[in-house]
Design a protein around this motif. Structure first.
Motif, PDB file in Angstrom:
ATOM      1  N   SER A 181     106.809   8.623  75.296  1.00 46.96           N
ATOM      2  CA  SER A 181     105.801   8.182  74.327  1.00 46.96           C
ATOM      3  C   SER A 181     104.582   7.555  74.994  1.00 46.96           C
ATOM      4  CB  SER A 181     106.419   7.162  73.362  1.00 46.96           C
ATOM      5  OG  SER A 181     106.635   5.921  74.031  1.00 46.96           O
ATOM      6  N   LYS A 182     103.502   7.509  74.232  1.00 40.48           N
ATOM      7  CA  LYS A 182     102.258   6.881  74.709  1.00 40.48           C
ATOM      8  C   LYS A 182     102.492   5.396  74.991  1.00 40.48           C
ATOM      9  CE  LYS A 182      97.382   6.517  73.643  1.00 40.48           C
ATOM     10  NZ  LYS A 182      96.292   6.937  72.781  1.00 40.48           N
ATOM     11  N   GLU A 183     103.270   4.743  74.126  1.00 42.01           N
ATOM     12  CA  GLU A 183     103.585   3.318  74.304  1.00 42.01           C
ATOM     13  C   GLU A 183     104.261   3.065  75.650  1.00 42.01           C
ATOM     14  OE1 GLU A 183     106.402  -0.132  72.234  1.00 42.01           O
ATOM     15  OE2 GLU A 183     106.311   1.865  71.353  1.00 42.01           O
ATOM     16  N   CYS A 184     105.225   3.901  75.984  1.00 42.54           N
ATOM     17  CA  CYS A 184     105.951   3.723  77.243  1.00 42.54           C
ATOM     18  C   CYS A 184     105.045   4.038  78.438  1.00 42.54           C
ATOM     19  CB  CYS A 184     107.200   4.586  77.265  1.00 42.54           C
ATOM     20  SG  CYS A 184     108.327   4.144  78.606  1.00 42.54           S
ATOM     21  N   LYS A 185     104.172   5.008  78.294  1.00 37.94           N
ATOM     22  CA  LYS A 185     103.242   5.337  79.384  1.00 37.94           C
ATOM     23  C   LYS A 185     102.377   4.124  79.737  1.00 37.94           C
ATOM     24  CE  LYS A 185     103.051  10.308  78.599  1.00 37.94           C
ATOM     25  NZ  LYS A 185     103.884  10.703  79.694  1.00 37.94           N
ATOM     26  N   GLU A 186     101.994   3.367  78.738  1.00 44.40           N
ATOM     27  CA  GLU A 186     101.206   2.147  78.987  1.00 44.40           C
ATOM     28  C   GLU A 186     102.035   1.121  79.763  1.00 44.40           C
ATOM     29  OE1 GLU A 186      97.898   1.683  78.521  1.00 44.40           O
ATOM     30  OE2 GLU A 186      97.978   3.821  78.016  1.00 44.40           O
ATOM     31  N   ILE A 187     103.309   1.039  79.457  1.00 42.20           N
ATOM     32  CA  ILE A 187     104.198   0.132  80.192  1.00 42.20           C
ATOM     33  C   ILE A 187     104.306   0.582  81.642  1.00 42.20           C
ATOM     34  CG2 ILE A 187     106.579  -0.718  80.402  1.00 42.20           C
ATOM     35  CD1 ILE A 187     106.726  -0.433  77.279  1.00 42.20           C
ATOM     36  N   PHE A 188     104.519   1.870  81.858  1.00 42.75           N
ATOM     37  CA  PHE A 188     104.601   2.389  83.232  1.00 42.75           C
ATOM     38  C   PHE A 188     103.325   2.074  84.012  1.00 42.75           C
ATOM     39  CE2 PHE A 188     107.961   5.488  81.713  1.00 42.75           C
ATOM     40  CZ  PHE A 188     108.970   4.966  82.488  1.00 42.75           C
ATOM     41  N   LYS A 189     102.175   2.222  83.381  1.00 41.64           N
ATOM     42  CA  LYS A 189     100.900   1.936  84.059  1.00 41.64           C
ATOM     43  C   LYS A 189     100.836   0.491  84.534  1.00 41.64           C
ATOM     44  CE  LYS A 189      97.177   3.197  81.800  1.00 41.64           C
ATOM     45  NZ  LYS A 189      96.158   3.814  80.932  1.00 41.64           N
ATOM     46  N   TYR A 226     103.119  -1.240  85.627  1.00 42.60           N
ATOM     47  CA  TYR A 226     104.039  -1.431  86.743  1.00 42.60           C
ATOM     48  C   TYR A 226     103.747  -0.497  87.922  1.00 42.60           C
ATOM     49  CZ  TYR A 226     106.633  -4.729  84.002  1.00 42.60           C
ATOM     50  OH  TYR A 226     106.978  -5.836  83.263  1.00 42.60           O
ATOM     51  N   GLY A 227     102.499  -0.051  88.027  1.00 43.17           N
ATOM     52  CA  GLY A 227     102.061   0.675  89.194  1.00 43.17           C
ATOM     53  C   GLY A 227     102.273   2.172  89.205  1.00 43.17           C
ATOM     54  N   TYR A 228     102.685   2.740  88.095  1.00 44.96           N
ATOM     55  CA  TYR A 228     102.863   4.188  88.022  1.00 44.96           C
ATOM     56  C   TYR A 228     101.592   4.846  87.520  1.00 44.96           C
ATOM     57  CZ  TYR A 228     107.882   3.468  88.569  1.00 44.96           C
ATOM     58  OH  TYR A 228     109.108   3.111  89.054  1.00 44.96           O
ATOM     59  N   GLN A 229     101.437   6.115  87.863  1.00 42.28           N
ATOM     60  CA  GLN A 229     100.359   6.929  87.305  1.00 42.28           C
ATOM     61  C   GLN A 229     100.958   7.715  86.150  1.00 42.28           C
ATOM     62  OE1 GLN A 229      98.948   9.421  90.488  1.00 42.28           O
ATOM     63  NE2 GLN A 229      98.865   7.722  91.900  1.00 42.28           N
ATOM     64  N   VAL A 230     100.230   7.830  85.057  1.00 41.01           N
ATOM     65  CA  VAL A 230     100.702   8.586  83.903  1.00 41.01           C
ATOM     66  C   VAL A 230      99.592   9.504  83.409  1.00 41.01           C
ATOM     67  CG1 VAL A 230     102.391   6.856  83.184  1.00 41.01           C
ATOM     68  CG2 VAL A 230     100.079   6.764  82.262  1.00 41.01           C
ATOM     69  N   GLN A 231     100.001  10.515  82.644  1.00 41.30           N
ATOM     70  CA  GLN A 231      99.019  11.450  82.074  1.00 41.30           C
ATOM     71  C   GLN A 231      98.904  11.235  80.589  1.00 41.30           C
ATOM     72  OE1 GLN A 231     100.829  15.088  83.420  1.00 41.30           O
ATOM     73  NE2 GLN A 231      99.528  15.146  85.228  1.00 41.30           N
TER      74      GLN A 231
END
Length: 178
Positions: free
Chosen positions: A163-171, A173-178
């Motif tokens: 989900s978009k919500e989780c992608k924001e969490i990953f960002k 914590y230093g991850y790249q997301v699309q």
């Protein structure tokens, strides 16, 4: 099933153990870390400094972050100059431990820097990103396994991770997301 690379999700899918195709949920970022204050202004070239005698790196044969570190050093044309300085960890977690206890510098997952124990290290002073143009993105994969397809919690978790919500969490914590 979540993995730090796409190798295992692809294998599980190929062997008929998954009900979903492997999906990339995030891309891991490679960082350089030192417990001592360093000048990271020259980027990856910091490995050439005389006071960098031991470099922690994950085993490139088994760990995606080790493979990325070797690729970055080769692309920067530094690998041959520093390969004799390597201290190998079997995983990126073990490499973090070596970096903070036995090495002068380490190539680690940027996400490792977000734990409470690592908060004392400061960007630009103790760590810096490795230029992502120097290595192939570290794609992290997820699949829903067949034995979990009827489990509502597993399906909800799978959907949340993508989900978009989780992608924001990953960002955060230093991850790249699309």
């Amino acid at each position: 099933f979540m993995s730090a690379n796409m190798k295992y999700p692809n294998a599980l899918y190929k062997n008929g153990l998954a009900v979903t195709k492997p999906a990339v949920y995030a891309k891991g970022s490679l960082a350089m870390l030192s417990t001592k204050k360093r000048d990271f202004g020259k980027g990856i070239n910091i490995v050439l400094q005389k006071n960098i005698r031991r470099i922690a790196i994950a085993n490139p044969n088994t760990a995606p972050y080790g493979k990325a570190a070797v690729e970055a050093l080769k692309n920067a044309q530094l690998f041959a100059d520093v390969k004799n300085k390597f201290i190998y960890g079997e995983s990126v977690s073990q490499t973090v431990a070596y970096t903070v206890t036995a090495a002068d510098l380490g190539f680690i997952a940027k996400s490792s820097l977000y734990s409470k124990k690592m908060k004392r290290y400061k960007e630009g002073m103790n760590f810096a990103d490795v230029d992502p143009k120097l290595y192939t993105p570290i794609e992290q994969g997820i699949i829903l396994l067949k034995h979990a397809k009827d489990n509502a919690d597993a399906r909800a978790f799978y959907k949340f991770i993508l989900s978009k919500e989780c992608k924001e969490i990953f960002k955060t914590y230093g991850y790249q997301v699309q």
